[in-house]
Design a protein around this motif. Structure first.
Motif, PDB file in Angstrom:
ATOM      1  N   HIS A 210       1.046  -1.321   0.120  1.00  0.00           N
ATOM      2  CA  HIS A 210      -0.169  -0.175  -0.085  1.00  0.00           C
ATOM      3  C   HIS A 210       0.466   1.129   0.273  1.00  0.00           C
ATOM      4  CE1 HIS A 210      -1.896   3.380   2.257  1.00  0.00           C
ATOM      5  NE2 HIS A 210      -2.602   2.866   1.149  1.00  0.00           N
ATOM      6  N   ALA A 211       0.529   2.589  -1.145  1.00  0.00           N
ATOM      7  CA  ALA A 211       1.655   3.704  -1.230  1.00  0.00           C
ATOM      8  C   ALA A 211       0.242   4.652  -1.633  1.00  0.00           C
ATOM      9  CB  ALA A 211       2.271   3.101  -2.228  1.00  0.00           C
ATOM     10  N   GLY A 212      -0.437   4.347  -0.425  1.00  0.00           N
ATOM     11  CA  GLY A 212      -2.401   5.630  -1.100  1.00  0.00           C
ATOM     12  C   GLY A 212      -3.291   5.070  -1.803  1.00  0.00           C
ATOM     13  N   LEU A 213      -4.068   4.757  -2.187  1.00  0.00           N
ATOM     14  CA  LEU A 213      -5.491   3.966  -3.084  1.00  0.00           C
ATOM     15  C   LEU A 213      -6.076   5.170  -4.465  1.00  0.00           C
ATOM     16  CD1 LEU A 213      -7.755   2.225  -0.570  1.00  0.00           C
ATOM     17  CD2 LEU A 213      -5.651   1.084  -2.244  1.00  0.00           C
ATOM     18  N   VAL A 214      -5.961   4.428  -5.689  1.00  0.00           N
ATOM     19  CA  VAL A 214      -6.414   4.915  -6.300  1.00  0.00           C
ATOM     20  C   VAL A 214      -7.253   4.923  -7.083  1.00  0.00           C
ATOM     21  CG1 VAL A 214      -5.693   5.975  -9.135  1.00  0.00           C
ATOM     22  CG2 VAL A 214      -3.974   6.365  -7.207  1.00  0.00           C
ATOM     23  N   LEU A 215      -8.582   6.262  -7.628  1.00  0.00           N
ATOM     24  CA  LEU A 215     -10.211   5.322  -7.971  1.00  0.00           C
ATOM     25  C   LEU A 215      -9.753   4.734  -9.528  1.00  0.00           C
ATOM     26  CD1 LEU A 215     -11.841   8.084  -6.376  1.00  0.00           C
ATOM     27  CD2 LEU A 215     -11.519   5.830  -5.449  1.00  0.00           C
ATOM     28  N   GLY A 216     -10.289   3.571  -9.735  1.00  0.00           N
ATOM     29  CA  GLY A 216     -10.403   3.238 -10.902  1.00  0.00           C
ATOM     30  C   GLY A 216      -9.046   1.994 -11.475  1.00  0.00           C
ATOM     31  N   LEU A 217      -8.242   2.518 -10.506  1.00  0.00           N
ATOM     32  CA  LEU A 217      -6.977   1.692 -11.069  1.00  0.00           C
ATOM     33  C   LEU A 217      -6.892   0.599 -10.518  1.00  0.00           C
ATOM     34  CD1 LEU A 217      -3.532   2.342 -11.155  1.00  0.00           C
ATOM     35  CD2 LEU A 217      -3.300   2.112  -9.392  1.00  0.00           C
TER      36      LEU A 217
ATOM     37  N   LEU B 148     -16.440   8.323  -9.263  1.00  0.00           N
ATOM     38  CA  LEU B 148     -16.207   7.944  -9.835  1.00  0.00           C
ATOM     39  C   LEU B 148     -15.479   8.209 -11.137  1.00  0.00           C
ATOM     40  CD1 LEU B 148     -17.445   4.292  -8.461  1.00  0.00           C
ATOM     41  CD2 LEU B 148     -14.918   5.518  -8.008  1.00  0.00           C
ATOM     42  N   ASP B 149     -16.711   8.315 -11.966  1.00  0.00           N
ATOM     43  CA  ASP B 149     -16.897   8.717 -13.518  1.00  0.00           C
ATOM     44  C   ASP B 149     -15.594   9.924 -13.723  1.00  0.00           C
ATOM     45  OD1 ASP B 149     -18.865   7.269 -13.801  1.00  0.00           O
ATOM     46  OD2 ASP B 149     -20.779   8.169 -14.186  1.00  0.00           O
ATOM     47  N   LYS B 150     -16.291  10.902 -13.208  1.00  0.00           N
ATOM     48  CA  LYS B 150     -15.145  12.184 -13.071  1.00  0.00           C
ATOM     49  C   LYS B 150     -13.066  11.330 -13.393  1.00  0.00           C
ATOM     50  CE  LYS B 150     -18.368  15.520 -10.993  1.00  0.00           C
ATOM     51  NZ  LYS B 150     -18.333  15.943  -9.695  1.00  0.00           N
ATOM     52  N   GLY B 151     -13.065  10.115 -12.334  1.00  0.00           N
ATOM     53  CA  GLY B 151     -12.012  10.075 -12.468  1.00  0.00           C
ATOM     54  C   GLY B 151     -11.149  10.507 -10.813  1.00  0.00           C
ATOM     55  N   ASP B 152      -9.952   9.799 -10.708  1.00  0.00           N
ATOM     56  CA  ASP B 152      -9.615  10.273  -9.655  1.00  0.00           C
ATOM     57  C   ASP B 152      -8.324  11.689  -9.796  1.00  0.00           C
ATOM     58  OD1 ASP B 152      -7.597  10.524  -7.397  1.00  0.00           O
ATOM     59  OD2 ASP B 152      -7.672   8.567  -7.046  1.00  0.00           O
ATOM     60  N   PRO B 153      -8.570  12.571  -9.033  1.00  0.00           N
ATOM     61  CA  PRO B 153      -8.735  13.792  -9.376  1.00  0.00           C
ATOM     62  C   PRO B 153      -6.769  14.099  -9.018  1.00  0.00           C
ATOM     63  CG  PRO B 153      -9.602  13.579  -7.028  1.00  0.00           C
ATOM     64  CD  PRO B 153     -10.321  12.783  -8.022  1.00  0.00           C
ATOM     65  N   TYR B 154      -6.319  13.113  -8.517  1.00  0.00           N
ATOM     66  CA  TYR B 154      -5.095  13.107  -7.447  1.00  0.00           C
ATOM     67  C   TYR B 154      -4.161  12.407  -8.862  1.00  0.00           C
ATOM     68  CZ  TYR B 154      -6.519  14.599  -3.267  1.00  0.00           C
ATOM     69  OH  TYR B 154      -6.750  16.033  -2.614  1.00  0.00           O
TER      70      TYR B 154
ATOM     71  N   SER C  76      -2.134   5.261 -17.056  1.00  0.00           N
ATOM     72  CA  SER C  76      -2.637   3.705 -17.654  1.00  0.00           C
ATOM     73  C   SER C  76      -3.246   3.884 -16.511  1.00  0.00           C
ATOM     74  CB  SER C  76      -1.774   2.874 -17.982  1.00  0.00           C
ATOM     75  OG  SER C  76      -2.066   1.090 -17.505  1.00  0.00           O
ATOM     76  N   LEU C  77      -4.754   2.976 -16.483  1.00  0.00           N
ATOM     77  CA  LEU C  77      -5.257   2.286 -15.682  1.00  0.00           C
ATOM     78  C   LEU C  77      -5.222   0.790 -15.202  1.00  0.00           C
ATOM     79  CD1 LEU C  77      -8.519   4.488 -15.547  1.00  0.00           C
ATOM     80  CD2 LEU C  77      -6.779   4.650 -13.385  1.00  0.00           C
ATOM     81  N   THR C  78      -3.867   0.371 -15.385  1.00  0.00           N
ATOM     82  CA  THR C  78      -4.525  -1.076 -15.648  1.00  0.00           C
ATOM     83  C   THR C  78      -3.011  -1.505 -15.188  1.00  0.00           C
ATOM     84  OG1 THR C  78      -3.088  -0.815 -18.645  1.00  0.00           O
ATOM     85  CG2 THR C  78      -5.681  -1.169 -17.530  1.00  0.00           C
ATOM     86  N   LYS C  79      -2.119  -0.442 -15.547  1.00  0.00           N
ATOM     87  CA  LYS C  79      -0.697  -0.658 -14.175  1.00  0.00           C
ATOM     88  C   LYS C  79      -0.307   0.042 -12.985  1.00  0.00           C
ATOM     89  CE  LYS C  79       1.502  -1.891 -19.111  1.00  0.00           C
ATOM     90  NZ  LYS C  79       2.481  -1.688 -19.648  1.00  0.00           N
ATOM     91  N   PHE C  80       0.427  -0.219 -13.109  1.00  0.00           N
ATOM     92  CA  PHE C  80       0.638   0.123 -10.982  1.00  0.00           C
ATOM     93  C   PHE C  80       1.728   1.179 -10.654  1.00  0.00           C
ATOM     94  CE2 PHE C  80      -1.757  -4.259 -10.645  1.00  0.00           C
ATOM     95  CZ  PHE C  80      -3.139  -3.131 -10.013  1.00  0.00           C
ATOM     96  N   ASP C  81       1.748   1.567 -12.109  1.00  0.00           N
ATOM     97  CA  ASP C  81       4.013   2.299 -11.755  1.00  0.00           C
ATOM     98  C   ASP C  81       3.669   3.357 -12.147  1.00  0.00           C
ATOM     99  OD1 ASP C  81       3.299   1.226 -14.654  1.00  0.00           O
ATOM    100  OD2 ASP C  81       5.229   0.542 -14.832  1.00  0.00           O
ATOM    101  N   TYR C  82       2.160   4.111 -12.664  1.00  0.00           N
ATOM    102  CA  TYR C  82       2.627   5.236 -13.476  1.00  0.00           C
ATOM    103  C   TYR C  82       2.791   5.776 -14.464  1.00  0.00           C
ATOM    104  CZ  TYR C  82       1.067   8.031  -9.017  1.00  0.00           C
ATOM    105  OH  TYR C  82       0.166   8.880  -8.520  1.00  0.00           O
ATOM    106  N   SER C  83       3.041   4.109 -15.743  1.00  0.00           N
ATOM    107  CA  SER C  83       3.145   3.748 -17.029  1.00  0.00           C
ATOM    108  C   SER C  83       2.026   4.982 -18.215  1.00  0.00           C
ATOM    109  CB  SER C  83       3.085   2.591 -17.234  1.00  0.00           C
ATOM    110  OG  SER C  83       3.908   1.914 -16.688  1.00  0.00           O
ATOM    111  N   PHE C  84       2.553   5.211 -18.727  1.00  0.00           N
ATOM    112  CA  PHE C  84       1.826   6.345 -19.360  1.00  0.00           C
ATOM    113  C   PHE C  84       0.132   5.614 -20.000  1.00  0.00           C
ATOM    114  CE2 PHE C  84       5.921   7.858 -20.273  1.00  0.00           C
ATOM    115  CZ  PHE C  84       6.089   8.604 -19.358  1.00  0.00           C
ATOM    116  N   ARG C  85      -0.527   6.334 -20.860  1.00  0.00           N
ATOM    117  CA  ARG C  85      -1.776   5.692 -21.373  1.00  0.00           C
ATOM    118  C   ARG C  85      -1.727   5.059 -22.038  1.00  0.00           C
ATOM    119  NH1 ARG C  85      -4.452  10.047 -21.124  1.00  0.00           N
ATOM    120  NH2 ARG C  85      -4.954  10.336 -24.201  1.00  0.00           N
ATOM    121  N   SER C  86      -2.098   4.481 -23.477  1.00  0.00           N
ATOM    122  CA  SER C  86      -1.864   3.447 -23.971  1.00  0.00           C
ATOM    123  C   SER C  86      -2.836   2.822 -24.428  1.00  0.00           C
ATOM    124  CB  SER C  86      -0.449   3.031 -23.890  1.00  0.00           C
ATOM    125  OG  SER C  86      -0.327   2.129 -25.850  1.00  0.00           O
TER     126      SER C  86
END
Length: 616
Positions: free
Chosen positions: A468-475, A592-598, A604-614
């Motif tokens: 755990h390093a903090g939770l991201v909505l939609g991740l 949730l529809d607005k996306g996580d503001p942080y 990317s919402l499918t990778k946990f390492d701050y990869s760029f959206r593709s």
């Protein structure tokens, strides 16, 4: 229950490599080593792909040029000049004259010892002076602060921003600022994402896809930087740039003006190119120690202006800071731990706190739930009879016999908090272990601020990877931890794994809040027996404009299995999970529809390492 592997902080590249091998395996380690040897940066390649998938098209720019806004604010950009290279100055000027939104003003204060920059500006505009460019040759060079303030005096626009004299802005930068102000004319400050551009102006790299406004991240480091514009009256009342913070003057300025703002808007789009050699960030960072010290003072002064007792230290990562709160007293903290059997786990959890904890005023509240083993009953008796600690056991099952055989974490926690005497509550799983002595003191420091509703910690699996390093909505679905599974030694994208920041949610496995805030939002939602009750709780706090703060300086082990998954093999648990997910989603759909503001939408919402959206 997983075992804890001994951890040693790596001190050199060999030790870092061995840890990388341990966490990620042979194949990934070899691949990374080859890239390093060939000087192939995976991030560069990823960003190139991102730019190919998200180009600024001619059609889009033409459309922007023909957009008619009801409100046409003049945006003044202030730039101190000093011996600026001709090619850089020409490119800078032309990045403004190429803007699709025409209502801008360029305020240039030239502190160079020689004449000549005005001729270069004229050359950049093809020999015809652009009236939107206001140039003044300063009589003296008064340094970056003085020259910037002199240039600021030329500004007559509605909003004022700053750029460096050798950087560039994208052709749509002013357009997106005007667009935001037309959508909400109460905005007081705006900042955008940025990237780096090489000295030849050909290669873009290291994009900084930023969080929406994040005061605790800003106190950890100046993540805002460029492009940043603020309503003119706020800027002019601020006193401008202060020379005593040279090297970190923008960090100090940002903190001072943003303290006066209530509506701060982030444009999640790269609008600024920061000129930089790809290797320069690694060259002699110690040469800027004066700047880091001034940044430290800037953050400390921010707390002084707010009346918050805190000192600020340089972090081990240069340019990053750690806040140490210095509250004058130590109110009672109740550590609430739900438990069923598992005597060895509970004992190890409590012992780790008793043996290490430096926070002087705690009580343990154990919430008994459906235990059947005699050994746990004996331990409860021993615990309550101890004279060196405050501890009590409250029997949820006895008071609620209809719940026999049922596990409802939310109900257990609500019951425990109701029986807690503390002004503050640490919700803690029985399979956690405290690592550093100041873990609780660290969390208590933040939670006592009036704007903070909850504080979470950095948690590790037994193999020293991040749980755990903090939770991201939609991740990874509804919500998940950023940097999940990364090595404990890994700092993450722009150090986001290892610096204090505000986030949308935190895990309930180790979360600290005040009893009053807990009760004010109705505690945990008992319709969410197991799943997402912690996320729901945090979102209720956020709805009251309270912050959820993640601090990596509070470290714990959370010894659930790395491969535990979501228990979907059991039909009953699967049905419960589906039901609770549906309930949570319906309750918070608009959020949730607005996306996580942080969490930046370019990630990317499918990778946990701050990869760029593709799009692949």
């Amino acid at each position: 229950m997983s075992e804890i592997k001994e951890y040693k902080q790596p001190t050199n590249k060999i030790e870092k490599g061995l840890l990388y091998l341990q966490h990620y395996g042979f194949k990934k380690t070899v691949a990374k080593t080859v890239r390093k040897l060939m000087k192939h940066d995976q991030e560069h390649y990823s960003y190139r792909q991102f730019l190919k998938e998200n180009p600024i098209t001619k059609e889009e720019l033409d459309k922007q040029k023909h957009t008619v806004f009801k409100y046409n604010p003049v945006i003044s950009i202030v730039i101190p000049l000093y011996n600026t290279k001709e090619e850089f100055l020409i490119e800078l000027i032309q990045s403004f004259t190429a803007q699709t939104y025409p209502h801008w003003q360029l305020c240039l204060g030239d502190g160079s010892p020689e004449e000549g920059l005005k001729d270069i500006i004229l050359k950049a505009t093809d020999g015809t002076w652009d009236e939107r460019i206001i140039y003044k040759k300063l009589s003296d060079n008064t340094g970056i602060a003085g020259n910037t303030n002199a240039a600021m005096e030329l500004a007559t626009g509605d909003y004022i921003g700053f750029t460096d004299h050798d950087d560039l802005i994208t052709p749509d930068a002013m357009y997106y600022i005007a667009k935001a102000l037309n959508e909400d004319n109460t905005i007081e400050a705006i900042y955008s994402d940025e990237d780096k551009i090489d000295m030849e102006g050909k290669e873009y790299f290291l994009p900084h896809f930023k969080s929406d406004f994040n005061i605790d991240l800003l106190c950890s480091h100046n993540y805002i930087t460029h492009l940043f514009v603020v309503r003119a009256d706020i800027v002019k009342e601020s006193g401008g740039i202060l020379s005593e913070f040279d090297g970190a003057q923008d960090h100090d300025f940002d903190l001072r003006v943003l303290e006066k703002c209530t509506n701060i808007y982030h444009i999640p789009r790269v609008l600024y190119h920061w000129r930089c050699h790809p290797d320069s960030t690694a060259d002699h960072p110690e040469a800027k120690m004066y700047a880091y010290e001034n940044g430290r003072r800037a953050v400390e002064n921010h707390y002084k202006r707010l009346g918050i007792p805190a000192r600020v230290e340089l972090d081990t990562h240069l340019g990053y800071y750690r806040t140490i709160y210095q509250w004058p007293d130590s109110p009672l903290l109740s550590i609430v731990i739900p438990n069923m059997n598992h005597v060895e786990d509970l004992k190890a959890c409590i012992d780790s706190i008793v043996e290490k904890n430096d926070y002087p005023n705690v009580e343990f509240v154990i919430v008994e739930n459906n235990s059947t083993e005699e050994s746990i009953r004996n331990y409860y008796t021993q615990l309550e009879n101890r004279t060196d600690i405050k501890a009590k056991v409250v029997d949820f099952t006895k008071e609620h016999p209809d719940t026999m055989g049922v596990f409802n974490y939310s109900a257990l926690m609500n019951y425990g908090v109701a029986h807690a005497d503390g002004e503050y509550i640490l919700m803690l799983n029985n399979d956690t272990r405290m690592i550093n002595a100041d873990s609780i003191s660290e969390m208590m420091g933040f939670v006592r601020r009036s704007d903070v509703g909850a504080v979470g910690a950095r948690l590790y699996f037994g193999n020293n990877t991040v749980q755990h390093a903090g939770l991201v909505l939609g991740l990874g679905g509804v919500a998940n931890s950023q940097f999940l599974g990364s090595g404990r030694e890994q700092v993450g994208y722009f150090y986001r794994s290892t610096c204090v920041q505000d986030l949308s949610a935190l895990t309930g496995a180790c979360m600290l809040t005040s009893k009053s805030d807990f009760e004010s939002v109705g505690g945990f939602d008992e319709s969410l027996a197991v799943a997402f009750n912690d996320v729901d709780f945090c979102l209720k706090l956020r709805a009251k404009n309270l912050l959820c703060v993640y601090t990596p300086f509070s470290e714990w082990y959370h010894l659930e299995s790395v491969s535990r998954g979501l228990d979907l093999e059991d039909d009953g648990k699967k049905a419960r999970m589906e039901s609770e997910t549906e309930y949570f989603m319906s309750k918070w759909q608009s959020v949730l529809d607005k996306g996580d503001p942080y969490y930046n939408p370019n990630l990317s919402l499918t990778k946990f390492d701050y990869s760029f959206r593709s799009k692949e």
